[in-house]
Design an enzyme around this catalytic site. Structure first.
Site, PDB file in Angstrom:
ATOM      1  CG  ASP A 134      -2.038   0.992   1.145  1.00  0.00           C
ATOM      2  OD1 ASP A 134      -1.827   2.080   0.555  1.00  0.00           O
ATOM      3  OD2 ASP A 134      -3.126   0.702   1.652  1.00  0.00           O
ATOM      4  CG  ASP A 170       2.663   1.236  -9.222  1.00  0.00           C
ATOM      5  OD1 ASP A 170       2.704   1.206  -7.976  1.00  0.00           O
ATOM      6  OD2 ASP A 170       1.613   1.472  -9.856  1.00  0.00           O
ATOM      7  CD  GLU A 210       4.635  -6.223 -12.332  1.00  0.00           C
ATOM      8  OE1 GLU A 210       5.687  -6.023 -12.966  1.00  0.00           O
ATOM      9  OE2 GLU A 210       4.429  -7.256 -11.656  1.00  0.00           O
TER      10      GLU A 210
END
Length: 228
Positions: A134, A170, A210
């Protein structure tokens, strides 16, 4: 069956659960005794848990479990433990583990820090993997991110010398934070390139988060550290 538990004052997660499907609920009722790790204050003997001596891998926050089940199926010579607080994901992974006939995957419904502190022996893990935790985007919430100095120190105690810590995100500012925290710990060396990143090791399966990050045009940051 595992039940809801009260939350601690500050955690690195919140429960964002949708309703359990009938199949997920059956899995929690019928498969937990075989595949689940009950919470306790007793240290686990991981070789006894899996009935063999083999490399032990802990994945923290496996989400819906698809990538972890795929990894366990493709690497039968290693034993995997997945810890998660999202019950629909746990139910889904229980079903996948059973349907695939996997003997090298066990599941914990717990706060990862509680599991590490109370049930995982020091120097017992060969790899810890934390994929797309998270991100807690708002700056005032960064203190809730699981990757912090104290957490890295706990991991250093649990990963055996020569073992690995593999993380992926990411979000660039989280990747930078991960690099900073782990690089500040003298128990790890960075196996990445000049900016600390690596190509995907272990043929890591792509996760749900992802896929979402790539759809949004995000860069994927894989970070790998070795315990020395």
């Amino acid at each position: 069956m595992i039940e809801d538990k009260p939350l601690r004052t500050v955690r690195s997660f919140v429960r964002r659960e949708r309703k359990l499907t009938p199949g997920q609920r059956r899995a929690l009722n019928d498969l937990w005794s075989q595949l689940g790790i009950d919470n306790s204050n007793k240290l686990l003997n991981l070789d006894e848990l899996f009935n063999r001596n083999a490399p032990k891998v802990l994945e923290i926050g496996f989400g819906n479990g698809k990538s972890l089940a795929k990894m366990a199926a493709e690497q039968p010579d290693q034993d995997f433990i997945g810890v998660e607080v999202y019950r629909p994901g746990i139910g889904q992974l229980l079903n996948m583990t059973s349907n695939l006939g996997l003997n090298n995957l066990k599941i914990a419904y717990n706060d990862a820090l509680e599991l590490l502190n109370h049930q995982i022996m020091n120097n017992s893990l060969d790899r810890v993997q934390i994929y797309f935790p998270d991100p807690w985007h708002k700056k005032r919430h960064h203190k809730r991110r699981i990757i912090q100095d104290q957490f890295i120190e706990v991991l250093a105690n649990k990963i055996r010398s020569g073992g690995y810590l593999h993380m992926a995100t990411d979000l660039q500012n989280y990747a930078n934070q991960m690099l900073d925290y782990v690089s500040n710990n003298n128990n790890f060396i960075n196996l990445g390139d000049g900016i600390g990143c690596i190509d995907n090791p272990y043929s890591r399966p792509m996760t749900k988060f992802e896929h979402r990050g790539l759809r949004l045009g995000h860069t994927i940051w894989d970070l790998l550290f070795k315990r020395i």
